[in-house]
Design an enzyme around this catalytic site. Structure first.
Site, PDB file in Angstrom:
ATOM      1  N   CYS A  58       5.772   2.831  11.372  1.00  0.00           N
ATOM      2  CA  CYS A  58       4.668   3.153  10.635  1.00  0.00           C
ATOM      3  C   CYS A  58       3.950   4.683  11.109  1.00  0.00           C
ATOM      4  O   CYS A  58       4.256   5.510   9.756  1.00  0.00           O
ATOM      5  CB  CYS A  58       3.712   2.133  11.140  1.00  0.00           C
ATOM      6  SG  CYS A  58       4.403  -0.181  11.459  1.00  0.00           S
ATOM      7  N   ARG A  72      -2.368   1.271   9.583  1.00  0.00           N
ATOM      8  CA  ARG A  72      -0.881   1.368   8.465  1.00  0.00           C
ATOM      9  C   ARG A  72      -0.391   0.702   9.589  1.00  0.00           C
ATOM     10  O   ARG A  72       1.071  -0.207   9.113  1.00  0.00           O
ATOM     11  CB  ARG A  72      -0.143   2.290   8.603  1.00  0.00           C
ATOM     12  CG  ARG A  72      -1.353   3.869   7.937  1.00  0.00           C
ATOM     13  CD  ARG A  72      -0.342   4.777   8.525  1.00  0.00           C
ATOM     14  NE  ARG A  72       1.111   5.384   7.937  1.00  0.00           N
ATOM     15  CZ  ARG A  72       1.066   5.871   7.491  1.00  0.00           C
ATOM     16  NH1 ARG A  72       0.149   7.415   6.447  1.00  0.00           N
ATOM     17  NH2 ARG A  72       2.334   5.575   6.530  1.00  0.00           N
ATOM     18  N   TRP A 121       4.931  -0.957  13.779  1.00  0.00           N
ATOM     19  CA  TRP A 121       4.594  -1.816  12.659  1.00  0.00           C
ATOM     20  C   TRP A 121       6.241  -2.715  12.835  1.00  0.00           C
ATOM     21  O   TRP A 121       7.294  -2.134  12.360  1.00  0.00           O
ATOM     22  CB  TRP A 121       4.442  -1.914  11.030  1.00  0.00           C
ATOM     23  CG  TRP A 121       4.407  -3.485  10.483  1.00  0.00           C
ATOM     24  CD1 TRP A 121       3.475  -3.880  10.762  1.00  0.00           C
ATOM     25  CD2 TRP A 121       5.476  -4.117   9.928  1.00  0.00           C
ATOM     26  NE1 TRP A 121       3.606  -5.444   9.967  1.00  0.00           N
ATOM     27  CE2 TRP A 121       4.874  -5.211   9.510  1.00  0.00           C
ATOM     28  CE3 TRP A 121       6.799  -4.120   9.279  1.00  0.00           C
ATOM     29  CZ2 TRP A 121       5.243  -6.183   8.616  1.00  0.00           C
ATOM     30  CZ3 TRP A 121       7.560  -5.311   8.654  1.00  0.00           C
ATOM     31  CH2 TRP A 121       6.529  -5.774   8.799  1.00  0.00           C
ATOM     32  N   ASN A 170       9.757   6.671  10.728  1.00  0.00           N
ATOM     33  CA  ASN A 170       9.448   5.781  10.158  1.00  0.00           C
ATOM     34  C   ASN A 170       9.983   5.523   8.809  1.00  0.00           C
ATOM     35  O   ASN A 170      11.036   6.554   9.366  1.00  0.00           O
ATOM     36  CB  ASN A 170       8.129   6.433   9.029  1.00  0.00           C
ATOM     37  CG  ASN A 170       6.994   5.765   9.436  1.00  0.00           C
ATOM     38  OD1 ASN A 170       6.730   4.461   9.021  1.00  0.00           O
ATOM     39  ND2 ASN A 170       5.766   7.124   8.589  1.00  0.00           N
ATOM     40  N   GLY A 171      10.569   4.498   8.168  1.00  0.00           N
ATOM     41  CA  GLY A 171      11.649   4.615   7.374  1.00  0.00           C
ATOM     42  C   GLY A 171      12.489   3.581   8.177  1.00  0.00           C
ATOM     43  O   GLY A 171      12.619   2.500   8.938  1.00  0.00           O
ATOM     44  N   GLU A 174      -5.753 -13.286  -7.548  1.00  0.00           N
ATOM     45  CA  GLU A 174      -6.050 -11.932  -6.225  1.00  0.00           C
ATOM     46  C   GLU A 174      -6.952 -12.804  -5.887  1.00  0.00           C
ATOM     47  O   GLU A 174      -6.783 -12.564  -4.480  1.00  0.00           O
ATOM     48  CB  GLU A 174      -7.455 -11.281  -7.479  1.00  0.00           C
ATOM     49  CG  GLU A 174      -7.447  -9.963  -6.523  1.00  0.00           C
ATOM     50  CD  GLU A 174      -6.597  -9.046  -5.395  1.00  0.00           C
ATOM     51  OE1 GLU A 174      -5.549  -9.566  -5.786  1.00  0.00           O
ATOM     52  OE2 GLU A 174      -6.851  -8.440  -5.372  1.00  0.00           O
ATOM     53  N   LYS A 219      -6.091 -12.643  -1.379  1.00  0.00           N
ATOM     54  CA  LYS A 219      -6.974 -11.916  -0.185  1.00  0.00           C
ATOM     55  C   LYS A 219      -8.191 -13.346   0.570  1.00  0.00           C
ATOM     56  O   LYS A 219      -7.500 -13.010   2.238  1.00  0.00           O
ATOM     57  CB  LYS A 219      -8.431 -11.396  -0.625  1.00  0.00           C
ATOM     58  CG  LYS A 219      -8.432 -10.881  -1.630  1.00  0.00           C
ATOM     59  CD  LYS A 219      -8.987  -9.788  -1.256  1.00  0.00           C
ATOM     60  CE  LYS A 219      -6.797  -8.640  -1.037  1.00  0.00           C
ATOM     61  NZ  LYS A 219      -6.543  -7.927  -1.899  1.00  0.00           N
ATOM     62  N   GLU A 232      -4.233 -13.852   2.943  1.00  0.00           N
ATOM     63  CA  GLU A 232      -4.406 -12.027   3.231  1.00  0.00           C
ATOM     64  C   GLU A 232      -4.787 -12.456   4.555  1.00  0.00           C
ATOM     65  O   GLU A 232      -4.185 -10.972   5.493  1.00  0.00           O
ATOM     66  CB  GLU A 232      -3.507 -11.064   3.431  1.00  0.00           C
ATOM     67  CG  GLU A 232      -4.396 -10.465   2.198  1.00  0.00           C
ATOM     68  CD  GLU A 232      -3.887  -8.892   0.410  1.00  0.00           C
ATOM     69  OE1 GLU A 232      -2.941  -8.914   1.161  1.00  0.00           O
ATOM     70  OE2 GLU A 232      -5.160  -9.310   0.625  1.00  0.00           O
ATOM     71  N   HIS A 282      -1.097 -30.311 -13.730  1.00  0.00           N
ATOM     72  CA  HIS A 282       0.455 -30.791 -14.534  1.00  0.00           C
ATOM     73  C   HIS A 282       1.229 -30.690 -13.122  1.00  0.00           C
ATOM     74  O   HIS A 282       2.191 -30.037 -12.162  1.00  0.00           O
ATOM     75  CB  HIS A 282       1.039 -29.209 -15.227  1.00  0.00           C
ATOM     76  CG  HIS A 282       0.188 -30.074 -16.357  1.00  0.00           C
ATOM     77  ND1 HIS A 282       0.434 -30.894 -17.172  1.00  0.00           N
ATOM     78  CD2 HIS A 282      -0.414 -29.094 -16.798  1.00  0.00           C
ATOM     79  CE1 HIS A 282       0.661 -29.823 -18.439  1.00  0.00           C
ATOM     80  NE2 HIS A 282      -0.652 -29.395 -18.494  1.00  0.00           N
ATOM     81  N   LYS A 320      -0.621  -1.161   5.341  1.00  0.00           N
ATOM     82  CA  LYS A 320      -1.021  -0.434   4.449  1.00  0.00           C
ATOM     83  C   LYS A 320       0.359  -0.450   3.414  1.00  0.00           C
ATOM     84  O   LYS A 320       0.022  -0.677   1.695  1.00  0.00           O
ATOM     85  CB  LYS A 320      -1.142   0.731   4.703  1.00  0.00           C
ATOM     86  CG  LYS A 320      -2.824   1.149   3.265  1.00  0.00           C
ATOM     87  CD  LYS A 320      -3.791  -0.351   3.522  1.00  0.00           C
ATOM     88  CE  LYS A 320      -4.410  -0.249   1.835  1.00  0.00           C
ATOM     89  NZ  LYS A 320      -5.082  -1.155   1.164  1.00  0.00           N
TER      90      LYS A 320
END
Ligand code: F6R
Length: 652
Positions: free
Chosen positions: A2, A27, A75, A101-102, A488, A492, A495, A511, A610
């Site tokens: 991260c 992050r 992370w 990172n990656g 949305e 929110k 999460e 339905h 993020k």
């Protein structure tokens, strides 16, 4: 994987690394680690699962010494969070320490090769493979470390931003990147800082160099900085000044970044339309559209691409563009678009929406659309980000740094920019009469004041949150412009509070989802005064009849929905096309308060980070840099200053 921080200079590295790690924690944050070269040449590596504070507790009073070091917040992608999987990782001989990172996509193959050669890897990570590979190349070839790094990276498939510390060379730090941002800060008096974004650097220096893909930088204690490509071509470093202010990275008196960012929205929305919406002339200035007017004028379809909250902003835009500008719109998850065989025509205009400008799926979708001949317009927040660089043109949202993982002000800034675009196109294409056009523009210009009014009157939200905080599930329902807002709102809530929440078009409830309704189910309706208001009121009645607990978000002065709901939260009256900018606010606050009451970490929800720059969620880049490194600077500076547009450099 991260956050990255590095330091080389005259000062003790440890405090700089720890402070940098704390700034980067937003992050990614399941573990942290540092490596320093202590006096006498010993390489000291300390790493710990958990927050940075676990690392500092673990280190205790016996602080690492030395004036060069690297630090990392991880992370987890390859292997679970654990001390051993934390970065830095060392090579077989313990000569180098590396942070990354990656994602190294061919790490299995590389690992097999190294194991064959007798390497014993102790972690599950792709990063340790890279550390062993570099050291193996270095020891076998006798190459100097920067060259060994270049040679090793040629074998690597995937994304990386790395910083390497060499026990044998305490006067050097090596950094390299591909598809994962890396910034070098150039301090006063021969010192260098490295960051995966500007946050760990900006407290020390505003002079930065953005490494580009496949570049390897060698920083030397004597102040020398050499950059070569992996293909061994020398690159002249270009120093840029960052505009980022420390205050924008701090909580400014709020308990959480998310709350600060929610309350920043009157300002961030104002900034996103400033210079664009011109009431006096009745115009919208969008250089990114003006420059390519022929393309927009002949567009047969708009394809909107994005992920998560940005995808929701795209759904709002679908209603806006179809209703105001009468252009057919399709909105796609970038992650789906990129892997099916989409039909894209050169008469399509693609709008790619992204806060970070680094989301891997959105980038891949952009590339695919461009390959198939579409014109791609970006709407993103981070200046100089990959999406800004890879699109033909675009508009920055100017929301400022968004640190809270749950996106709030970025969403409203995106919707504000897209609304301005839709009004502009509606007018230019002859679908909006003078009166409607001026009404929309005037109301859009006034929206920041209405946003402030909603936020100033939000105290009731906390009490409602108390009632809903023990729920296991929640339904969010809206119709028309408010359907994407319902999605949305549900995102929110889930999460950050971990309550299972779903958004639906209110009419779809019968339905299927209506089967879920009982007295334990909170149902949040958006029932503002618009074309479908009466229909939404009927839907509220259906839920009421089944005992659901109803919160209705209504227009000030509402009487009908209010009678049926257990709770109401009001927003001011406005044109229905602008209402998403208001109705989303109580939902953001509701999620915030519910998450707090449930003891959740609001700014850093579990499993999330993020920015999603790989197939897994390996968060990187939030740069917020003032001057992009790759664009045509003239274009960027003039257009960016004029109205926040961006245009890709024209190929001669
Ligand atoms: C939700 C959230 C995510 C992002 C998504 C796309 O609050 O933040 O769903 O919206 O990961 O990110 P960007 O906009 O950076 O492309």
């Amino acid at each position: 994987m991260c956050g990255i921080v590095g330091y080389l200079g005259p000062n003790p590295a440890f405090p700089i690394l720890i402070e940098g790690l704390k700034r980067l924690e937003y992050r990614g944050y399941d573990s942290a680690g540092i490596a320093t070269l202590e006096d006498g040449g010993a390489l000291r590596v300390e790493k710990k699962q958990g927050k940075v504070v676990e690392l500092t507790n673990h280190i205790g009073e016996h602080h690492p010494q030395g004036t060069v070091g690297i630090g990392h917040t991880r992370w987890a992608t390859h292997g679970p969070p654990s001390d051993v999987n934390s970065h830095p990782h060392c090579g077989a001989q313990g000569r180098i320490a590396l942070i990354h990172n990656g994602i190294i996509e061919n790490y299995e193959a590389l690992k097999e090769l190294l194991t064959h050669r007798g390497h014993k890897l102790v972690s599950d990570t792709d990063t340790e493979v890279l550390a062993h590979l570099i050291e193996e190349v270095q020891l076998r070839s006798g190459l100097d470390l920067p060259d060994a790094v270049r040679v090793a990276l040629k074998e690597v498939v995937g994304a990386y931003a790395i910083v390497v510390l060499d026990r044998e060379h305490p006067d050097r730090l090596i950094a390299a990147r591909k598809s994962s941002p890396l910034v070098i800060g150039v301090g006063e008096g021969r010192e260098f800082y490295v960051g995966s974004d500007a946050t760990p650097i900006v407290a020390h220096t505003k002079n930065v160099i953005y490494l580009d893909d496949e570049e390897v930088a060698t920083m030397h204690r004597n102040g020398d900085l050499k950059i070569r490509t992996i293909g061994d071509v020398a690159v002249t470093p270009e120093i840029h000044a960052i505009e980022l202010e420390m205050a924008s990275l701090e909580k400014g008196g709020y308990d959480h970044f998310m709350l600060k960012e929610i309350y920043e929205q009157p300002r961030s929305i104002r900034d996103s339309i400033r210079g664009r919406v011109q009431l006096q002339s009745g115009d919208v200035h969008m250089s990114g559209i003006a420059e390519y007017w022929d393309v927009w004028n002949s567009a047969q379809r708009i394809l909107i691409l994005g992920c998560g909250t940005s995808w929701h902003a795209g759904l709002v835009a679908e209603y806006l563009f179809e209703s105001l500008a009468r252009i057919p719109v399709e909105v796609e998850y970038a992650s789906e678009f990129r892997y099916r065989k989409p039909i894209v025509r050169d008469s399509d205009v693609v709008i790619a929406i992204s806060q970070s400008g680094e989301t891997a799926d959105t980038l891949a979708a952009i590339r695919l659309a461009k390959d198939q001949g579409a014109h791609v317009f970006g709407v993103c927040n981070v200046v100089g980000s990959s999406i800004a660089r890879e699109t033909h043109a675009g508009a920055y949202t100017h929301a400022g740094p968004e640190i809270g993982v749950a996106s709030t002000k970025a969403f409203t800034a995106q919707v504000a920019v897209l609304t301005a675009m839709a009004i502009h196109l509606g007018r230019k294409l002859g679908h909006l009469d003078d009166r409607t056009h001026m009404r929309l523009l005037t109301e859009l210009d006034n929206i920041p004041d209405l946003v402030k009014r909603v936020l100033d009157k939000a105290e009731a939200t906390e009490a409602i949150a108390r009632e809903f905080a023990t729920a296991d599930n929640a339904l969010y329902l809206g119709r028309g412009y408010q359907f994407p807002v319902a999605l949305e709102g549900a995102l929110k809530l889930k999460e950050i509070s971990y309550i299972h929440a779903e958004g639906y078009p209110a009419a779809e409830m019968k339905h299927g989802p209506i089967a879920l309704i009982d007295e334990n189910m909170p149902v949040i309706f958006i029932a503002t005064h618009d074309e479908v208001y009466d229909k939404v009121v009927s839907n509220i009645q259906e839920v009421k009849a089944r005992g659901g607990r109803i919160l209705a978000i209504v227009t000030e002065g509402d009487t009908h929905a209010r009678k049926l709901a257990d709770h109401v939260l009001e927003v001011p009256r406005c044109h229905e096309a602008l209402a998403p900018l208001l109705t989303v606010l109580p939902m953001q606050l509701l999620s915030y308060h519910i998450a707090l009451l449930r003891g959740c970490n609001v700014d850093q929800p579990r499993n999330l980070a993020k920015s999603v720059t790989g197939e897994g969620r390996n968060p990187v880049n939030l740069g917020w840099f003032s001057t992009p490194c790759v664009w045509d600077v003239e274009n960027v500076v003039s257009l960016h200053l004029a109205n926040g547009a961006f245009l890709a450099p024209r190929k001669p």
